[in-house]
Write a protein that holds these residues in place. Structure first.
Motif, PDB file in Angstrom:
ATOM      1  N   UNK A   1    -120.491 -70.047 -58.484  1.00  0.00           N
ATOM      2  CA  UNK A   1    -121.248 -69.609 -58.825  1.00  0.00           C
ATOM      3  C   UNK A   1    -122.841 -69.768 -58.173  1.00  0.00           C
ATOM      4  N   UNK A   2    -123.793 -69.943 -58.070  1.00  0.00           N
ATOM      5  CA  UNK A   2    -124.853 -70.402 -58.161  1.00  0.00           C
ATOM      6  C   UNK A   2    -124.990 -70.879 -56.244  1.00  0.00           C
TER       7      UNK A   2
ATOM      8  N   UNK B   1    -126.071 -63.880 -56.951  1.00  0.00           N
ATOM      9  CA  UNK B   1    -126.790 -64.385 -55.828  1.00  0.00           C
ATOM     10  C   UNK B   1    -128.200 -64.732 -56.061  1.00  0.00           C
ATOM     11  N   UNK B   2    -128.510 -63.727 -57.335  1.00  0.00           N
ATOM     12  CA  UNK B   2    -130.038 -63.111 -57.396  1.00  0.00           C
ATOM     13  C   UNK B   2    -130.184 -64.484 -59.049  1.00  0.00           C
ATOM     14  N   UNK B   3    -129.293 -65.013 -59.545  1.00  0.00           N
ATOM     15  CA  UNK B   3    -129.176 -66.019 -60.752  1.00  0.00           C
ATOM     16  C   UNK B   3    -129.293 -67.371 -60.589  1.00  0.00           C
ATOM     17  N   UNK B   4    -129.501 -67.928 -61.256  1.00  0.00           N
ATOM     18  CA  UNK B   4    -129.926 -69.912 -61.312  1.00  0.00           C
ATOM     19  C   UNK B   4    -128.994 -70.293 -62.730  1.00  0.00           C
ATOM     20  N   UNK B   5    -128.921 -71.834 -62.579  1.00  0.00           N
ATOM     21  CA  UNK B   5    -128.046 -71.891 -63.950  1.00  0.00           C
ATOM     22  C   UNK B   5    -129.194 -73.171 -64.187  1.00  0.00           C
ATOM     23  N   UNK B   6    -129.334 -72.848 -65.446  1.00  0.00           N
ATOM     24  CA  UNK B   6    -130.284 -73.961 -66.273  1.00  0.00           C
ATOM     25  C   UNK B   6    -129.583 -74.764 -67.768  1.00  0.00           C
ATOM     26  N   UNK B   7    -129.347 -76.076 -66.887  1.00  0.00           N
ATOM     27  CA  UNK B   7    -129.032 -77.241 -67.706  1.00  0.00           C
ATOM     28  C   UNK B   7    -129.926 -77.207 -68.903  1.00  0.00           C
ATOM     29  N   UNK B   8    -129.828 -77.078 -70.436  1.00  0.00           N
ATOM     30  CA  UNK B   8    -130.890 -77.960 -71.502  1.00  0.00           C
ATOM     31  C   UNK B   8    -129.539 -78.614 -72.208  1.00  0.00           C
ATOM     32  N   UNK B   9    -128.848 -79.047 -72.275  1.00  0.00           N
ATOM     33  CA  UNK B   9    -128.129 -80.744 -72.964  1.00  0.00           C
ATOM     34  C   UNK B   9    -129.131 -81.634 -73.510  1.00  0.00           C
ATOM     35  N   UNK B  10    -129.721 -81.595 -73.895  1.00  0.00           N
ATOM     36  CA  UNK B  10    -130.705 -82.349 -75.106  1.00  0.00           C
ATOM     37  C   UNK B  10    -129.933 -82.526 -76.098  1.00  0.00           C
TER      38      UNK B  10
ATOM     39  N   UNK C   1    -131.987 -64.836 -63.982  1.00  0.00           N
ATOM     40  CA  UNK C   1    -133.164 -64.770 -62.868  1.00  0.00           C
ATOM     41  C   UNK C   1    -133.609 -65.499 -62.162  1.00  0.00           C
ATOM     42  N   UNK C   2    -133.384 -65.683 -60.898  1.00  0.00           N
ATOM     43  CA  UNK C   2    -133.790 -66.872 -59.884  1.00  0.00           C
ATOM     44  C   UNK C   2    -135.585 -66.073 -59.737  1.00  0.00           C
TER      45      UNK C   2
END
Length: 137
Positions: free
Chosen positions: A55-56, A64-73, A85-86
């Motif tokens: 995707x990213x 194209x205007x997105x980013x993936x942020x993991x919150x795995x804690x 959104x970027x």
């Protein structure tokens, strides 16, 4: 209604039906999928790796205007992945992918979930969580 008007109306209905048939991807919706995984974090790590690649970092216009942020804690709450959104790191995510339980259940929600891109995300998640790492099914 005149004969010409009826003909135009019928033509417009036919055109609308043909255009609807041209849509290549189904509409999405929230996903709730029970998968074979030992723990929620491991399931999301696999989806995160494939999501970044497919995707990213791809040239796919849907992402194209997105980013993936993991919150795995998991000490803070349920592990999840956020599509944002970027340039709007503090904004609300357009999609959340969350994992919990044993067996692991993946859920998606957010405004992007009910779009065609959400349908694609759901199909990708199903494929990746079954062990198939390809970007397209």
């Amino acid at each position: 209604m005149s004969r010409t008007q009826r003909g135009l109306a019928a033509g417009a209905l036919l055109l609308a039906a043909l255009l609807a048939g041209c849509q290549s991807e189904p509409m999405g919706g929230p996903l709730a999928l029970q998968i074979e995984a030992h723990e929620p974090v491991a399931a999301l790590q696999r989806i995160n790796e494939a999501g970044v690649r497919c995707w990213v970092r791809s040239s796919d216009a849907a992402f194209q205007d997105l980013h993936l942020v993991p919150e795995l804690d998991t000490s803070v709450g349920r592990p999840r992945l956020l599509l944002l959104r970027r340039g709007k790191a503090e904004g609300l995510p357009v999609l959340v992918i969350e994992a919990a339980g044993s067996p692991v259940t993946l859920t998606t929600y957010g405004p992007l979930a009910s779009t065609r891109t959400g349908g694609r995300v759901n199909a990708d998640i199903k494929r990746w969580s079954s062990g198939t790492p390809s970007c397209r099914g």
